[in-house]
Design a protein around this motif. Structure first.
Motif, mmCIF file in Angstrom:
data_model
loop_
_atom_site.group_PDB
_atom_site.id
_atom_site.type_symbol
_atom_site.label_atom_id
_atom_site.label_comp_id
_atom_site.label_asym_id
_atom_site.label_seq_id
_atom_site.Cartn_x
_atom_site.Cartn_y
_atom_site.Cartn_z
ATOM 1 N N PHE A 1 0.826 -1.205 0.000
ATOM 2 C CA PHE A 1 0.000 0.000 0.000
ATOM 3 C C PHE A 1 0.863 1.260 0.000
ATOM 4 C CE2 PHE A 1 -2.045 3.282 2.635
ATOM 5 C CZ PHE A 1 -3.117 3.568 1.830
ATOM 6 N N PHE A 2 2.025 1.183 0.658
ATOM 7 C CA PHE A 2 2.941 2.311 0.674
ATOM 8 C C PHE A 2 3.344 2.701 -0.749
ATOM 9 C CE2 PHE A 2 4.711 1.797 5.250
ATOM 10 C CZ PHE A 2 3.529 2.317 5.728
ATOM 11 N N ILE A 3 3.547 1.687 -1.587
ATOM 12 C CA ILE A 3 3.919 1.981 -2.976
ATOM 13 C C ILE A 3 2.774 2.752 -3.638
ATOM 14 C CG2 ILE A 3 4.606 0.987 -5.199
ATOM 15 C CD1 ILE A 3 5.398 -1.547 -3.761
ATOM 16 N N VAL A 4 1.543 2.242 -3.419
ATOM 17 C CA VAL A 4 0.371 2.863 -4.037
ATOM 18 C C VAL A 4 0.245 4.304 -3.560
ATOM 19 C CG1 VAL A 4 -2.127 2.692 -4.310
ATOM 20 C CG2 VAL A 4 -0.771 0.632 -4.049
ATOM 21 N N ASN A 5 0.346 4.467 -2.246
ATOM 22 C CA ASN A 5 0.147 5.785 -1.670
ATOM 23 C C ASN A 5 1.151 6.789 -2.225
ATOM 24 O OD1 ASN A 5 -1.570 7.150 0.040
ATOM 25 N ND2 ASN A 5 -0.062 7.193 1.658
ATOM 26 N N ALA A 6 2.406 6.348 -2.343
ATOM 27 C CA ALA A 6 3.438 7.245 -2.857
ATOM 28 C C ALA A 6 3.130 7.656 -4.293
ATOM 29 C CB ALA A 6 4.799 6.570 -2.772
ATOM 30 N N SER A 7 2.740 6.676 -5.129
ATOM 31 C CA SER A 7 2.509 7.026 -6.533
ATOM 32 C C SER A 7 1.217 7.812 -6.716
ATOM 33 C CB SER A 7 2.536 5.778 -7.426
ATOM 34 O OG SER A 7 1.892 4.733 -6.820
ATOM 35 N N VAL A 8 0.213 7.515 -5.876
ATOM 36 C CA VAL A 8 -1.039 8.280 -5.976
ATOM 37 C C VAL A 8 -0.788 9.739 -5.563
ATOM 38 C CG1 VAL A 8 -3.264 8.598 -4.802
ATOM 39 C CG2 VAL A 8 -2.679 6.390 -5.752
ATOM 40 N N THR B 1 10.145 7.004 -9.480
ATOM 41 C CA THR B 1 9.151 8.066 -9.575
ATOM 42 C C THR B 1 9.806 9.425 -9.302
ATOM 43 O OG1 THR B 1 7.619 6.488 -8.639
ATOM 44 C CG2 THR B 1 6.856 8.739 -8.771
ATOM 45 N N LEU B 2 10.701 9.410 -8.318
ATOM 46 C CA LEU B 2 11.325 10.678 -7.934
ATOM 47 C C LEU B 2 12.406 11.121 -8.906
ATOM 48 C CD1 LEU B 2 11.781 10.356 -4.070
ATOM 49 C CD2 LEU B 2 10.319 11.949 -5.267
ATOM 50 N N SER B 3 12.896 10.155 -9.705
ATOM 51 C CA SER B 3 14.070 10.478 -10.516
ATOM 52 C C SER B 3 13.807 11.631 -11.484
ATOM 53 C CB SER B 3 14.577 9.247 -11.259
ATOM 54 O OG SER B 3 13.582 8.773 -12.111
ATOM 55 N N ASN B 4 12.572 11.736 -11.978
ATOM 56 C CA ASN B 4 12.260 12.852 -12.892
ATOM 57 C C ASN B 4 12.275 14.171 -12.139
ATOM 58 O OD1 ASN B 4 12.009 11.343 -15.172
ATOM 59 N ND2 ASN B 4 9.842 10.893 -14.822
ATOM 60 N N LEU C 1 19.978 1.493 -8.336
ATOM 61 C CA LEU C 1 20.913 1.316 -9.444
ATOM 62 C C LEU C 1 20.395 1.931 -10.754
ATOM 63 C CD1 LEU C 1 23.618 0.065 -9.195
ATOM 64 C CD2 LEU C 1 22.739 -2.081 -10.092
ATOM 65 N N VAL C 2 19.138 1.614 -11.076
ATOM 66 C CA VAL C 2 18.587 2.114 -12.356
ATOM 67 C C VAL C 2 18.510 3.639 -12.355
ATOM 68 C CG1 VAL C 2 16.566 2.093 -13.867
ATOM 69 C CG2 VAL C 2 17.401 -0.042 -12.857
ATOM 70 N N PRO C 3 17.865 4.258 -11.327
ATOM 71 C CA PRO C 3 17.826 5.729 -11.353
ATOM 72 C C PRO C 3 19.218 6.367 -11.353
ATOM 73 C CG PRO C 3 16.335 4.878 -9.672
ATOM 74 C CD PRO C 3 17.102 3.712 -10.195
ATOM 75 N N VAL C 4 20.154 5.770 -10.612
ATOM 76 C CA VAL C 4 21.494 6.360 -10.529
ATOM 77 C C VAL C 4 22.218 6.225 -11.871
ATOM 78 C CG1 VAL C 4 23.772 6.007 -9.509
ATOM 79 C CG2 VAL C 4 21.786 6.199 -8.035
ATOM 80 N N ILE C 5 22.093 5.049 -12.482
ATOM 81 C CA ILE C 5 22.728 4.882 -13.805
ATOM 82 C C ILE C 5 22.082 5.838 -14.801
ATOM 83 C CG2 ILE C 5 23.020 3.259 -15.741
ATOM 84 C CD1 ILE C 5 23.447 1.058 -13.630
ATOM 85 N N GLN C 6 20.755 5.970 -14.683
ATOM 86 C CA GLN C 6 20.035 6.907 -15.568
ATOM 87 C C GLN C 6 20.626 8.314 -15.437
ATOM 88 O OE1 GLN C 6 15.859 6.927 -14.731
ATOM 89 N NE2 GLN C 6 15.408 5.338 -16.209
ATOM 90 N N LEU C 7 20.879 8.700 -14.190
ATOM 91 C CA LEU C 7 21.416 10.042 -13.953
ATOM 92 C C LEU C 7 22.843 10.149 -14.510
ATOM 93 C CD1 LEU C 7 21.151 12.847 -12.643
ATOM 94 C CD2 LEU C 7 22.005 11.847 -10.524
#
Lengths: 233, 821
Positions: free
Chosen positions: B253-260, B709-712, B799-805
């Motif tokens: 639910f934490f995932i849902v709440n954060a994205s909502v 989600t935060l990476s953008n 890893l993914v967001p950091v590599i993206q950056l």
């Protein structure tokens, strides 16, 4: 670049020179040529206003000169050194030590106080001069608000912090992208006046993108960017 | 309607622009639903199996007649009741072993079984029994038949050497059971003329008094559910499982709440524009509700499917745990009903609605005009931290109240849940404070920025970090309890299993013959009887163990508390030892008197000592074996242990098998008994391990999705720093460092919280649920492992967001400036 050319640059105090700078963007409708073989030179203690309509490529040119973006072709020399082929870390060094950038949206670091924002770039470049910073703070009228955070400032105050941050490092080249675009006329005028004053004192070169012919007139030269072509009378 | 349609279209267009956000939202909701419904499917499956086992010959409201003192009773009593006109049918139940696998054998009488007793199974049995020849037939579930490696028509030979009638698979037979004719079952169990219970025809007009009078107080009438010990015993296990499912749901639910929350912030300008264009607030809320319904439908479907697979994957572990703990047989074939299906959708809908609640309220109150102002992160941050602190305080107060008021399992769980949530909600505070101190202490500008910027990130990451905290602390807490339990259990087992050989004979006569033989054997030092009887003491099922108080027990038998000269009292008076869990359930102490129902009369005994009996769900009483036999003449006298010199163990066993093989049902040495016990112990916690791993994966996903989600948004924050001369690689390293600092902080908070969980489980939950209190252990090495796990989880999640950056193109970073406009 020949030795003679280098010597000439030093004589003239040339800070920036672009040669046949070209940049285009891929769009759904095909390639869009934004800058077409731009040649521009600017000496120290010189200010140039870069005018043009929205989308004419003013910001793109500033980004290329500021080592924030890569051109498709052409060269950029800063104090005689070609920068387009530099590595990422070398470009970062260049931005940190030689270039000051003022954005329309201020782009202050929200998590740092005014004092920390002002000193940030100079500290990064390990070139913090406390007395110069204190003077900048005083002259920009920020002495009373150094412990505030950007969100607690007005637009004019934020832009003065941005100018202070860019000048604290005593850059060789100050780039400003519509620095007064988000400010009212009076505030915009006062921020520009201060900037020009400080530019004169630091002896750096100043290149400013603007829509406003009125503001552009306050700089030494005015160039116009139209259909990717730069015209400097 | 048109307005609603177009408003909805505008709202939904957000997802077209942000497909990743939609995917994360759906994934969060699906994971939460899948975990919850998976656990519920396991609960339902287990309960179905209990009910199936309990209701083989019972229907709702069907009564049973059982022995007043528990255990078997004479078949004559059944005949007496039938002659008096009572419509009752006899049942005998017991355990048999086939290649050391335990099976339940149930003997029924097809002729007297009431027609209404159990529809499908009884009809099948009746018609089958009608057709069979004299050798009879043994009905077994197809699943158990397969497990035994047998096929229809095979005849099982028990470990005692009794050959059962041909096997006949029947799906309505519960797993692990064999149903056959009562005579065959009595013979197989060596319980001739004995019965376990009588089932009463619904049309019968028997009352309790009649039963007592007719049977001279030997039998009593009980309601069907009273005899279903399994449901009662396993309630705590299922509550544990539900708590785990709930925790997993909260993490999802934490995932849902954060994205909502993020989607709402991103959609705020659209909502304002729609309001400005004339769409009423209620219409927007209606549109959002339709959107929630659609999300529920999609996520519910994915969640239900996921839940099914999770349940299927975990079912063997749950079955092993239940078998280890309670000896309960659970079908390995997952069957689900529509209630489960719809409840999963209800959870998905409820979760989505709850996550959207704040957004819906804000939309209703949304002013058409908004004074333009930059995102005041400090205000948001302070407000957020204040709210969190208040909620945390509230949760801690509720926890303290439940601790001081409630004394049952539910209040125990409520105490722990509130304590956990309270601590979890305090996490952002603790992290903000740590980062503040870090910022103040740093001189280097980038380091200072790292800490300062970290504080700004807290609201966006806090839910994922709280999920990680809950997972890590559950890992430490449950792991600590299990490891502590294991250590205590092994020490206890060493003290408890001192005899070298353990055996069970087919009959008491066989036991006597072996005893007589053993007395003349030089290698055998002592013969220790462990006679057994069952009784209901103050409505609690109790095992009575009759033993001779040999020096072996005096020196080794572990006691938690006892009176002086305990062993002498046990030998010379009606004194007993009571297991810890029974003492707690009956609320009795040393020197208290207890009445044991013996049929004719109550036997008054005194408690001389309390002993630990870990892992046994039933209460146990230890008593002198001769006194037990006097008061419980039906006590089973077939279990014994032998003291021999360790080097002689193998030779004595070989000799016993050679001379008395036909009389011995089972014979095992100490090592094997220990291995069996340890095996059962390990099985017991299989589901815990599996759920722990699952939760760790989910919280890693929560952290990953939050970072993604935060990476953008992060681009906008790091772009100015990049512009003034910090390379992307340095920025990426800083990002990674920051996440690792968060993970380290979370792990450090998780350690005391985990110890709190261990303490809660050991001193509250286990005591209420099982009746035993374990010594509290702490394991710093486990903490270190959890700390490393936390860092690794954060490392892989970032890893993914950091590599993206690190690999972001200048144009992406420049977009940070453009987006800010």
């Amino acid at each position: 670049m020949t030795i003679a050319h280098t010597l000439k640059i030093e004589e003239d105090g040339e800070i920036l020179r672009t040669q046949s700078l070209t940049k285009s963007y891929e769009t759904p409708l095909g390639s869009l040529l934004v800058l077409n073989k731009i040649n521009l030179a600017i000496q120290s203690r010189t200010s140039i206003a870069l005018m043009g309509e929205s989308g004419s490529g003013k910001s793109t040119l500033l980004h290329l000169i500021g080592a924030l973006d890569d051109p498709d072709a052409g060269s950029i020399f800063i104090e005689g050194k070609e920068i387009t082929q530099l590595k990422e870390s070398e470009k970062a060094d260049l931005r940190r030590g030689k270039i000051g950038f003022v954005f329309q949206q201020f782009n202050l670091i929200a998590s740092l106080t005014v004092a920390e924002n002002l000193a940030f770039q100079a500290r990064l470049a390990d070139r913090l001069d406390p007395s110069w910073l204190a003077e900048l703070t005083r002259r920009l009228g920020l002495s009373q608000i150094t412990s505030r955070y950007p969100e607690q400032l007005s637009g004019g105050q934020q832009q003065r912090v941005a100018v202070g941050r860019a000048l604290a490092v005593k850059p060789r080249l100050l780039l400003a992208d519509e620095p007064t675009g988000n400010l009212d006329e009076k505030t915009g005028d006062s921020v520009l006046a201060l900037t020009l004053e400080l530019v004169e004192e630091t002896g750096c070169a100043f290149l400013m993108a603007t829509h406003s012919a009125r503001l552009a007139a306050r700089l030494q030269r005015q160039c116009r960017l139209e259909s990717g072509v730069l015209t400097c009378p | 309607m048109k307005q609603l349609f177009w408003s909805l279209a505008a709202l939904l267009s957000h997802w077209r622009k942000h497909p990743t956000s939609l995917a994360i939202l759906l994934m969060g909701l699906s994971i939460a639903t899948a975990l919850w419904s998976g656990v519920q499917a396991l609960n339902a499956q287990a309960k179905n199996s209990y009910n199936q086992a309990a209701a083989i010959f019972n229907q709702a409201n069907t009564q049973n007649i059982i022995a007043q003192k528990g255990g078997y009773f004479d078949q004559d009593l059944f005949i007496r009741l039938r002659r008096a006109g009572a419509k009752v049918s006899p049942i005998i139940e017991g355990r048999i072993y086939f290649h050391k696998k335990e099976l339940k054998i149930i003997g029924v009488d097809p002729i007297t079984t009431p027609k209404n007793a159990s529809s499908e199974l009884v009809h099948s049995l009746k018609s089958a029994f009608d057709l069979i020849d004299k050798e009879g037939m043994a009905f077994i579930s197809p699943e158990t038949l397969q497990e035994l490696g047998s096929k229809a028509g095979d005849r099982l030979k028990t470990d005692r050497g009794i050959v059962l009638p041909p096997l006949n698979p029947l799906s309505s037979v519960p797993p692990g059971a064999i149903i056959t004719d009562i005579g065959i079952a009595q013979n197989t169990l060596a319980r001739a003329e004995k019965l376990s219970r009588l089932i009463v025809d619904q049309k019968n007009n028997l009352d309790s008094e009649q039963v007592s009078t007719l049977t001279k107080n030997v039998l009593r009438l009980v309601a069907a559910d009273e005899s279903n010990d399994l449901t009662r015993l396993t309630d705590s296990f299922h509550l544990n499982l539900t708590a785990f499912g709930m925790l997993a749901f909260v993490v999802g639910f934490f995932i849902v709440n954060a994205s909502v929350g993020l989607a709402f912030e991103q959609r705020l300008p659209t909502l304002r524009t729609l309001r400005a264009l004339g769409a009423p607030a209620y219409l927007l809320v209606a549109g959002m509700l339709i959107e929630i319904a659609a999300l529920t439908l999609i996520a519910g479907l994915i969640g239900v499917t996921g839940g099914f697979f999770i349940a299927q994957e975990l079912l063997p572990n749950v079955a092993a745990s239940l078998e280890g703990l309670y000896g309960a047989q659970i079908s390995r074939h997952l069957t689900l009903d529509k209630n489960w299906f719809f409840s999963a959708f209800a959870m998905a809908g409820g979760g989505a609605l709850l996550a959207n609640a704040a957004g819906l309220v804000k939309t209703l109150r949304l002013p058409v005009l908004n004074v333009a102002k930059p995102i005041a992160w400090r205000e948001i941050n302070h407000g957020y931290l204040r709210r969190q602190a208040l909620l945390s305080l509230l949760a801690i107060i509720i926890a303290m109240l439940t601790y001081s008021v409630g004394k049952n399992l539910l209040s125990g769980f409520a105490f722990m849940a509130c304590g956990l949530l309270g601590a979890a909600m305090l996490l952002p505070f603790i992290l903000a404070l740590t980062l503040f101190v870090g910022e103040r202490q740093s001189q280097q500008p980038l380091l200072r920025w790292l800490f300062a910027d970290g504080r700004q990130e807290i609201p966006g990451l806090s839910l994922a970090l709280m999920a990680l905290l809950l997972t890590l602390s559950a890992n430490i807490g449950i792991g600590g309890m299990v490891t502590g339990f294991r250590e205590t259990f092994l020490t206890w087992l060493d003290e408890r299993l001192v005899a070298e050989i353990y055996y069970e004979t087919a009959t008491a006569e066989d036991a006597l013959k072996i005893e007589a033989w053993a007395q003349n054997e030089q290698e055998i030092d002592a013969i220790l009887p462990v006679w057994r009887a069952k009784a209901l003491v103050e409505n609690q099922p109790v095992e009575l163990m009759g033993m001779t108080f040999h020096d072996t027990y005096i020196r080794h038998f572990p006691l938690l508390s006892s009176k002086e000269n305990v062993w002498e009292s046990l030998r010379s008076s009606d004194a007993i030892l009571v297991s810890e869990q029974l003492a707690r359930r009956l609320n009795v102490h040393i020197d208290d008197a207890l009445n044991l129902p013996t049929g004719d009369d109550d036997w008054r005994v005194t408690i001389a000592g309390i002993f630990p009996d870990y892992g046994n769900p039933k209460g146990q009483i230890r008593i002198d074996h001769e006194r037990l036999a006097r008061h419980f003449p039906d006590a089973s006298r077939t279990h014994y242990s032998l003291r021999v010199a360790p080097r002689s163990t193998a030779s004595v066993m070989t000799k016993m098998k050679a001379i008395h093989g036909d009389k011995i049902v089972r014979i095992v040495d100490q090592e094997e008994v220990k291995n069996i016990s340890i095996g059962i112990f390990e099985k017991t916690f299989m589901i815990t391990g599996a759920l722990n791993t699952l939760m760790l994966i989910v919280s890693a996903v929560a952290l990953f999705t939050s970072l993604l989600t935060l990476s953008n948004l992060r681009l906008r924050q790091v772009a100015p720093v990049w512009a003034i001369g910090v390379s992307r690689q340095t920025l990426a390293t800083i990002e990674l460092t920051r996440i690792l600092i968060f993970a380290a902080g979370v792990a450090l908070v998780a350690i005391p919280l985990g110890v709190f969980i261990t303490w809660g489980l050991v001193t509250i939950i286990n005591v209420i649920a099982f009746g035993w209190r374990l010594p509290m252990h702490i394991y710093p090495m486990h903490w270190l492992m959890v700390f490393i796990t936390s860092l690794l989880t954060a490392f892989f999640a970032s890893l993914v967001p950091v590599i993206q950056l690190a690999r972001s193109k200048p144009i992406d970073l420049l977009k940070g400036f453009v987006d800010a406009r």
